[in-house]
Design an enzyme around this catalytic site. Structure first.
Site, short mmCIF file in Angstrom:
data_model
loop_
_atom_site.label_atom_id
_atom_site.label_comp_id
_atom_site.label_asym_id
_atom_site.label_seq_id
_atom_site.Cartn_x
_atom_site.Cartn_y
_atom_site.Cartn_z
N ASP A 66 0.80 -1.23 0.00
CA ASP A 66 0.00 0.00 0.00
C ASP A 66 0.83 1.28 0.00
O ASP A 66 0.35 2.32 -0.41
CB ASP A 66 -0.95 0.02 1.22
CG ASP A 66 -0.22 -0.22 2.54
OD1 ASP A 66 1.02 -0.36 2.53
OD2 ASP A 66 -0.88 -0.27 3.60
N HIS A 67 2.07 1.21 0.42
CA HIS A 67 2.88 2.43 0.52
C HIS A 67 3.58 2.77 -0.80
O HIS A 67 3.41 3.83 -1.36
CB HIS A 67 3.94 2.28 1.61
CG HIS A 67 3.42 2.47 3.00
ND1 HIS A 67 2.49 1.64 3.57
CD2 HIS A 67 3.72 3.38 3.95
CE1 HIS A 67 2.23 2.06 4.81
NE2 HIS A 67 2.97 3.11 5.06
N ASP A 121 3.90 -1.02 11.41
CA ASP A 121 3.44 0.32 11.03
C ASP A 121 2.84 0.97 12.27
O ASP A 121 2.09 0.32 13.01
CB ASP A 121 2.39 0.22 9.92
CG ASP A 121 2.11 1.60 9.35
OD1 ASP A 121 2.68 1.93 8.29
OD2 ASP A 121 1.35 2.35 9.98
N ARG A 381 -0.67 12.96 9.86
CA ARG A 381 0.64 13.58 10.16
C ARG A 381 0.86 14.78 9.25
O ARG A 381 0.57 14.70 8.05
CB ARG A 381 1.77 12.57 9.95
CG ARG A 381 1.75 11.51 11.00
CD ARG A 381 2.95 10.58 10.96
NE ARG A 381 2.86 9.76 12.15
CZ ARG A 381 3.21 8.48 12.21
NH1 ARG A 381 3.69 7.87 11.14
NH2 ARG A 381 3.09 7.82 13.34
N SER A 535 6.74 7.42 12.94
CA SER A 535 6.54 6.12 12.31
C SER A 535 7.34 5.01 12.97
O SER A 535 8.22 5.24 13.79
CB SER A 535 6.91 6.20 10.83
OG SER A 535 8.24 5.78 10.64
N ARG A 537 9.25 3.00 11.23
CA ARG A 537 10.28 2.56 10.28
C ARG A 537 11.60 2.28 10.98
O ARG A 537 12.22 3.17 11.55
CB ARG A 537 10.43 3.57 9.14
CG ARG A 537 10.92 4.93 9.55
CD ARG A 537 10.83 5.92 8.39
NE ARG A 537 9.44 6.26 8.14
CZ ARG A 537 9.03 7.43 7.66
NH1 ARG A 537 9.90 8.35 7.34
NH2 ARG A 537 7.75 7.67 7.47
#
Ligand code: MIC
Ligand code: SF4
Length: 647
Positions: A66-67, A121, A381, A535, A537
């Site tokens: 999806d990203h 996520d 965000r 995030s 990440r």
């Protein structure tokens, strides 16, 4: 016993594998489900592969694309193929590109009340809208959970947000969470899980609840969740998943650490101003703001309910000539239902630019606003630069406020649009799981496809006993992982290639950081409060580590990033204000006797060699975290523990 009586306590108790349910203590819990998305997922599966486990050991694991859906080169498409083959090989459901944003699809098709979900996520708590204990984590923690290893966490404090009253017209779920952000700030949820309760809960639909739990991430909370009630049952029935429903409510006498009450009838439409989700003001106070772009979608507000409302508001009208209106529905189910009932036509007729069902502009994958422009977004965000335009200003708002801005060209109370339309919850959703590929039974023969941009995980050496480090950056409070390692269409395709993505570390805060770091034998960062918010990440820890960042000395750390630093062998040290003030960029520091310090002390001496001063930094780490840092990261630690038992 009171801890076991709120919803959080009930779920933790049921999933407890190690430790005791005492706030502040470390526990290990069983994870029922995991989710990954492509931008963090490639590392998760590389890490999983290196654990040597044959098949996932969860009840359900799902891999979403999806990203990184903008395919301007081969990299993202290669990542998709890698993820598809890894999902098949290891027993993971694969949600194909075009099927939607992980959190929206997970809510629709997989979330189960009372179960635990760990996702790579930070907005994984969206599933808390269903009464699930859903938490974001670094990819490595997710890969370990997939291997059946407990997830270790500190028993959190639990805050009850009691909702009373009824939302006034034009006020939505987004305003509830924006109100909380205004009251509590981006640090207000740190160390806590937020549980919602009170009589007004039953008036909130599941997508509304998910909007609220989604943005608990912006409060810094571990997770947020609602009870599972008749509304939850109705939603799951409408998704043809009635069998997944189970009621879950707080019991009499539940012991909360804090209680806040919000009277929904007192709320008004709110907007989070740049540069942070907690800079919240009433829309009424912002009517001077002219708007260039309106973007509707993201995992915060892209459900069928939200977009049906948007379509009704746009019906028969046109986007203001100065506004580019973009809409990215959250899932294929949402888009397909909008297409069938005419809503999509209303959007197209209004001049909306319909995007594919994906994160899109939320992570800077296209639709960057004009320079110096103003973008109003239903997202979660608005950190500087995240939109892809460094000097653009991003305002976060509800779909109602976003449509009002799109039609009038400025921020305005949506009451200008007339009578608020009523949107009923559908009695049944369009259920079609044909874009979700279940894993085959026999998988040993399946080959994993790795494109040329997919590089192996860099090896990390154990923690040296002495570190000589140069301070290359002194950061302010609330530095985000977007500041540490940006998203956007240039950096994101390199998520599977740590050496290449490392070139983007601190790109906007410290020019040439990568080059300068490589020239040193070791690097330290000095940080303010809440270092690394945002995030999940893990690249924001691994890429700096790859460049030689061995320690971050900060006033405090955001939970997810702190865990990622430890996972990749970077020391998170706590420093007091007075020492923060004394440090400058260019300082040389020495940390000695680290092995002893990590084994048995809660402090380490920091010698600032060029200033001839020394002070103590605090080591606030659990026993296991200390072992992980000594081993040079969590992968090394587990390899020693499970894979090379003779080590
Ligand atoms: C985000 O919203 O910042 C992201 C992109 O979804 C991240 C994950 C990532 O960086 O891949 C998150 O929220 O964890
Ligand atoms: Fe995607 Fe944005 Fe949600 Fe992150 S916050 S998962 S980028 S939609």
């Amino acid at each position: 016993m009171a801890y076991r009586d709120h919803i959080v306590g009930q779920i933790l108790d049921e999933h407890l594998k190690e430790g005791e349910l005492i706030p502040g203590k470390e526990i290990g819990i069983r994870i029922d489900q995991t989710l990954t998305q492509d931008a963090t997922g490639t590392l998760v599966y590389l890490e999983f592969m290196s654990l040597g486990v044959d098949r996932v050991r969860t009840k359900r694991s799902v891999s979403y694309i999806d990203h990184n859906t903008l395919q301007t080169g081969f990299e993202n498409a290669d990542d998709h193929l890698f993820l598809q083959s890894a999902a098949a090989r290891y027993g993971v459901h694969f949600s194909r590109p075009g099927n939607g944003i992980c959190h929206q699809v997970h809510l629709e098709r997989f979330g189960v009340p009372g179960q635990t979900l760990l996702g790579s996520d930070s907005h994984t708590p969206s599933a808390g809208g269903l009464g699930m204990l859903a938490m974001g984590a670094g990819g490595l923690d997710v890969s370990l959970a997939m291997a059946g290893i407990p997830f270790y966490m500190t028993v959190p404090r639990v805050m009850l947000v009691r909702l009373i009253g009824k939302l006034p017209p034009w006020v939505g779920a987004k305003d509830v969470i924006l109100y909380l952000l205004k009251e509590l700030t981006v640090k207000g949820g740190v160390g806590k899980i937020i549980e919602y309760g009170g009589p007004a809960v039953k008036g909130l639909s599941i997508p509304d609840r998910a909007t609220i739990t989604n943005m608990g991430a912006e409060l810094g909370a571990w997770s947020s969740l609602f009870p599972s009630d008749e509304v939850t049952k109705q939603f799951l029935d409408a998704q043809k998943r009635g069998n997944d429903w189970a009621p879950i409510h707080a019991r009499e006498g539940a012991g909360y650490d804090e209680i806040i009450e919000i009277d929904l009838s007192q709320l008004e439409p709110l907007v989070a101003c740049p540069p942070s989700p907690d800079k919240v003001k009433p829309v009424q106070a912002l009517s001077h703001v002219k708007v260039n772009q309106v973007a509707i979608g993201s995992c915060a507000n892209s459900s069928f309910r939200d977009l049906k409302l948007v379509a009704k508001l746009l019906h028969g009208k046109k986007a203001h000539p100065h506004v580019s209106l973009v809409i990215a529905p959250g899932s294929r189910q949402v888009l397909s239902m909008l297409a069938r009932d005419g809503s999509l036509a209303d959007m197209i007729d209004a001049g909306a630019r319909i995007l594919e069902v994906a994160c899109g502009p939320c992570i800077g994958m296209g639709q960057a606003p004009p320079s110096g422009g103003v973008s109003v977004r239903t997202f979660n965000r608005n950190f500087p630069g995240r939109s892809g335009t460094p000097d653009a200003e991003v305002y976060l708002a509800s779909p109602q406020v976003a449509v009002a801005a799109a039609l009038t060209g400025h921020l305005v109370h949506p009451e200008v649009l007339g009578i608020p339309p009523v949107v009923e919850n559908p009695e049944s959703f369009l259920v079609d799981d044909s874009m979700i590929i279940p894993p085959p039974q026999h998988t040993e023969e399946i080959a994993i496809r790795m494109g040329p941009n997919i590089k192996p995980m860099p090896a990390l050496e154990p923690m040296p006993d002495t570190l000589n480090l140069k301070v290359l950056l002194k950061a302010k409070d609330n530095i985000t992982t977007d500041d540490i390692l940006p998203g956007g269409s240039r950096a994101l395709p390199l998520r599977s290639n740590i050496p290449a993505i490392s070139e983007f570390v601190f790109a906007s805060l410290a020019p040439n950081f990568a080059e300068r770091a490589k020239a040193e034998s070791g690097v330290a960062i000095v940080g303010g409060e809440n270092y690394g918010q945002g995030s999940s990440r893990e690249h924001a820890a691994l890429a700096p580590r790859h460049l030689g960042v061995y320690a971050v000395l900060a006033k405090s750390f955001a939970r997810l990033h702190r865990a990622n630093l430890i996972n990749f062998g970077v020391l998170p040290l706590l420093i007091r204000d007075e020492y923060y003030n004394k440090m400058t960029e260019g300082d040389y520091i020495q940390l000695t006797d680290l092995h002893m310090a990590l084994n048995e002390r809660d402090k380490v001496v920091v010698k600032v060699e060029n200033k001839h001063i020394e002070y103590e930094a605090k080591i606030d780490l659990s026993g296991q975290e200390r072992m992980i840092l000594l081993a040079g990261g969590r992968l090394n630690f587990y390899r020693r523990k499970f894979i090379e038992p003779d080590h």
